[in-house]
Design a protein around this motif. Sequence first.
Motif, short mmCIF file in Angstrom:
data_model
loop_
_atom_site.label_atom_id
_atom_site.label_comp_id
_atom_site.label_asym_id
_atom_site.label_seq_id
_atom_site.Cartn_x
_atom_site.Cartn_y
_atom_site.Cartn_z
N ALA A 113 0.81 -1.22 0.00
CA ALA A 113 0.00 0.00 0.00
C ALA A 113 0.84 1.27 0.00
N ALA A 114 2.14 1.15 -0.27
CA ALA A 114 3.05 2.27 -0.09
C ALA A 114 2.65 3.51 -0.88
N GLU A 115 2.06 3.35 -2.06
CA GLU A 115 1.76 4.50 -2.91
C GLU A 115 0.33 5.02 -2.73
N ILE A 116 -0.46 4.37 -1.90
CA ILE A 116 -1.87 4.76 -1.75
C ILE A 116 -1.97 6.06 -0.97
N GLY A 117 -2.82 6.98 -1.48
CA GLY A 117 -2.99 8.26 -0.81
C GLY A 117 -4.44 8.65 -0.61
N ALA A 118 -5.38 7.76 -0.98
CA ALA A 118 -6.80 8.05 -0.82
C ALA A 118 -7.55 6.72 -0.90
N PHE A 119 -8.84 6.72 -0.53
CA PHE A 119 -9.63 5.50 -0.64
C PHE A 119 -11.08 5.83 -0.91
N TYR A 120 -11.77 4.84 -1.43
CA TYR A 120 -13.19 4.97 -1.75
C TYR A 120 -13.88 3.65 -1.39
N ASP A 121 -14.89 3.74 -0.52
CA ASP A 121 -15.62 2.56 -0.08
C ASP A 121 -17.10 2.79 -0.32
N ARG A 122 -17.61 2.16 -1.37
CA ARG A 122 -19.04 2.21 -1.63
C ARG A 122 -19.73 0.91 -1.21
N ALA A 123 -19.00 -0.22 -1.23
CA ALA A 123 -19.66 -1.51 -1.03
C ALA A 123 -18.86 -2.48 -0.19
N ALA A 124 -17.83 -1.99 0.52
CA ALA A 124 -17.02 -2.89 1.33
C ALA A 124 -17.58 -3.02 2.75
N LEU A 125 -17.67 -1.91 3.46
CA LEU A 125 -18.16 -1.95 4.84
C LEU A 125 -19.52 -2.62 4.93
N ILE A 126 -20.43 -2.25 4.03
CA ILE A 126 -21.80 -2.77 4.11
C ILE A 126 -21.93 -4.21 3.62
N ALA A 127 -20.85 -4.74 3.03
CA ALA A 127 -20.86 -6.14 2.61
C ALA A 127 -20.46 -7.08 3.74
N LEU A 128 -19.96 -6.52 4.84
CA LEU A 128 -19.40 -7.33 5.92
C LEU A 128 -20.36 -7.43 7.10
N PRO A 129 -20.45 -8.60 7.71
CA PRO A 129 -21.29 -8.74 8.91
C PRO A 129 -20.68 -7.97 10.07
N ALA A 130 -21.50 -7.71 11.07
CA ALA A 130 -21.08 -6.86 12.20
C ALA A 130 -19.78 -7.34 12.84
N ALA A 131 -19.60 -8.65 12.94
CA ALA A 131 -18.42 -9.19 13.60
C ALA A 131 -17.14 -8.89 12.87
N THR A 132 -17.23 -8.56 11.59
CA THR A 132 -16.04 -8.32 10.77
C THR A 132 -15.79 -6.84 10.53
#
Length: 208
Positions: A113-132
């Motif tokens: 991830a060394a070159e990453i400077g921003a992120f976009y989450d449209r469908a990651a958090l909501i795809a995961l159950p509460a425990a994850t």
Amino acid sequence: MANEWLARWREGRIGFHRDRPHPILVRYWPSLGARPGTKVLVPLCGKSLDMRWLARHDHPVLGIELAGQAIEEFVAEGVGELTRYRQAGFDICRQGNVELWCGDFFHFHIQQAAEIGAFYDRAALIALPAATRQRYAFHLAQLIPPGARGLLISLTRGPGGPPFSVSAEEVRELFEPNFRVTHLEDGEPEPNGFRESAWALVRRGPLT
């Protein structure tokens, strides 16, 4: 959970996929202040056209997706030379300004991830159950450098999922330890009872 996700792609149960860039992305990304040329991390990216929108707006994109079928469909629907290689246990496709890493998001580490400077989450958090979701928020924070900016789209709905309902209170509880969190908007309820919310996040920590 992983097997269910793979089955959805195999069986074509991808109602979450949009045939155009998400209006929240188009509306709010320019205001985040991510400079042109900043590489954007897109966790659990599917074959989202949002990645092509980001690429067209001068952002290299690094998407991470468990389902190889999603990646193959994305590149088949795109144009340009395709490069394939393997790194750190991931099969990687690069097409234009988009590189797609096929594998488990939780196996993607700071060295990649060394070159990453921003992120976009449209469908990651909501795809995961509460425990994850707590694990996801912590792992994302490990990958994002101080000062980096991101756009998060959460969702509230009735019982069931995925996608899962994530309240405003939970968003703040998950991310405020490591990010400055700003609520941008609550969308109008959709006929299916889903209601999306938009959030701007900035990674806390000392700037280098």
